[in-house]
Structure formats: structure tokens, C-alpha cells
Design an enzyme around this catalytic site. Sequence first.
Site, PDB file in Angstrom:
ATOM      1  N   HIS A  84       0.835  -1.200   0.000  1.00  0.00           N
ATOM      2  CA  HIS A  84       0.000   0.000   0.000  1.00  0.00           C
ATOM      3  C   HIS A  84       0.873   1.255   0.000  1.00  0.00           C
ATOM      4  O   HIS A  84       0.492   2.275  -0.590  1.00  0.00           O
ATOM      5  CB  HIS A  84      -0.915   0.038   1.236  1.00  0.00           C
ATOM      6  CG  HIS A  84      -1.973  -1.016   1.234  1.00  0.00           C
ATOM      7  ND1 HIS A  84      -1.750  -2.289   1.692  1.00  0.00           N
ATOM      8  CD2 HIS A  84      -3.266  -0.976   0.826  1.00  0.00           C
ATOM      9  CE1 HIS A  84      -2.860  -2.992   1.577  1.00  0.00           C
ATOM     10  NE2 HIS A  84      -3.798  -2.222   1.054  1.00  0.00           N
ATOM     11  N   ASP A  96      -5.004  -5.893  -7.937  1.00  0.00           N
ATOM     12  CA  ASP A  96      -5.105  -5.196  -6.661  1.00  0.00           C
ATOM     13  C   ASP A  96      -5.255  -3.713  -6.987  1.00  0.00           C
ATOM     14  O   ASP A  96      -5.110  -3.290  -8.140  1.00  0.00           O
ATOM     15  CB  ASP A  96      -3.873  -5.468  -5.790  1.00  0.00           C
ATOM     16  CG  ASP A  96      -4.166  -5.337  -4.294  1.00  0.00           C
ATOM     17  OD1 ASP A  96      -5.209  -4.743  -3.949  1.00  0.00           O
ATOM     18  OD2 ASP A  96      -3.351  -5.803  -3.482  1.00  0.00           O
TER      19      ASP A  96
END
Length: 338
Positions: free
Chosen positions: A178, A248
Site C-alpha cells: 500500500h 489489486d
Amino acid sequence: MGPLMLDLEGFELTSREVDMLQNPLLGGIIFFSRNYASPQQIAELSQAVREVAGDDILIAVDHEGGRVQRFREGFTSVPAMATILQNAKDLSEAKASAYRWGSLIAIEVQAVGIDFSFAPVLDLGNEISRVIGDRAFSTKVDEVIELGREFIQGMNDFGMAATAKHFPGHGSVEADSHVDIPIDERPREQIISQDMRVFAELAQHYQAVMPAHVIYPSVDKQPAGFSELWLQDILRGQLDFDGVIFSDDLSMKGAEVVGGYYERAKAAVKAGCDMVLVCNHPKEGCELMQQFDFEQAPKSSQRLERMKGQALNYSLTQVQQSDDWLRLESDLNLDKLV
């Protein structure tokens, strides 16, 4: 079904979002905690999305349990997956519990009009990983396989498709994709025989997979989610997987190595993703929708159709009075966990 999955700003649709939902490139919406006020409200939002976009739209959420449970008030508190085995007297009891938690997630998430949760995590829960940790069933390959299989079966038995993440395994790198660009420097043989073995063993059980924004230099210089070698040669070819491949989130730091949002989406689709996600960046998501000019794989729409929820309802209160839910409440001793 369109190749983009985007998100929404709040509890109700804005005029911009109504326009967005009518774009044929949009195939999915993912909900976050900011979209949730109550079970009734999120059910109404699901209905509103379908009224504008049509019944073909996929609605998803990250509802794994533990740290990653977007809906709290009114929903059952789902424990982190690592606690299933920790709290069981043996693997057999843990497998039964994993099945029940998969079942319960499927029942409750579909009860508010959502097709599926992006679950389960099939990564290894190695201590080195900051972002996976207790989201994983276990640190041991065989235990993740056994518990993952039961969890998936529970989801499937109650009408929900399962999404295995994060192929071929995010649990053996320290960095969080992230906010960083993780690089797994281990030899190819170690990655294949350990982390990826879970995905290989269960490849005919889950209906979708989400690859990791992790670079495995011993296999390919590109992150797995942008790698034809990982997605076409290994996942589709060697593992004979014919389900959906979701990217993702393309806004994550681990995706930046590919370029801007257009380059990321193009690389993901070229590598083999059937649907790409852009989360928490509405401006970039809408710009990508305007720029998107590359074709999906011929089988993508057919694969994505399989992700539709089979037990959609729009009343969590009603569902929590059903025989199936009450049986799970009793078996899981929910009064001790909520």
C-alpha cells in the site's frame, strides 16, 4: 461486463456517480467503511447502484474479519483468521470453524445486496510481513491449505464466490505494498514450493484471484499483477486456473513502478487481469474511464458473471433470523465474540 471497478464517496450516490455508473466500462463497485452507516443504509445503497447501473454490476467489499472488516455495527464481528486455529483444540475443529466463518460472511454480506467479499487471504502469516500478519490462517503451508479450503467451501455453499489473495504470496516480504514497493528476493524454487503452493493446491476451489503488487526478481522483473509470466504462464497455464483475475488497487504504491494510472491499467489487462481496481482516487478513476481504450480478454465477461452473488437479499435483520444464520450463531458461540 466492463473492466473497471471503482468506489463511491459516501452514503448516497452523487450526481457524478450516477453518470459514472451508466458508463459501460464500469463493471464493478467496491464499498468501504466510509460508505457504511447501518445495514439498512448499505442495502439501500446497493439497490441504488443496481437501479442505475443494471443488475450486471458487481458489488464487492473487503470483509475478511479482524483488521479488515468494513462493516461493523449490526454485522457479526469476524475474528482475524489467525485466531481460528489458535483458539481450536486441533486442526479438525479449526477446519469446521473456518467453514462456518466463510459461510457467515457469505450470508451477511449478500444480505445487504453485495455480491462478494474479497476473501480469503491465502498468504502465509509470517512475522516478517507487516500488512498480512494475522489476516492469514497460519504460518504453515499445509494449515493454510486446509483452512483455506474449508473457508472457501463455506462461502461457496452459501452462494458467494471466493477471491484468493495475494497471488503468489505476500506474506514473506516486510514491505507493505500500500505504501511501498515490496521486493521478494528469495529463489524461485522457494517461492513456488512454499507461498505459491497454497494457490496451486486450491486453484480449482476459488473462483477469483488477486495478485500481489510484489516483485519477485527470481521469476520476473514486473510485480505479479503486471506480469504475463505470473498470470498467463504460471496461473493460467501451469495451475490451469480459469476464474477471474482482479488487479489489486492500482492506486497502491506497489503499482507505481509501471507508470501512471493508464499505464498501470493497460499493463494489468495485458498481463491477464479481467477487471482492474482504482480505489480512493475518484479523479484518477474517472480519468482512466475516459482514457480506457484497450480490450478485455474474450472470456473476461463470462468469467466475471460467475462472481454474481447467488443469495442476494436486502435485509440483514431478516437474514439474521434465518435458520442458517441461527445455526451458525450457535455453532460459533457468537454471543461470546460480538
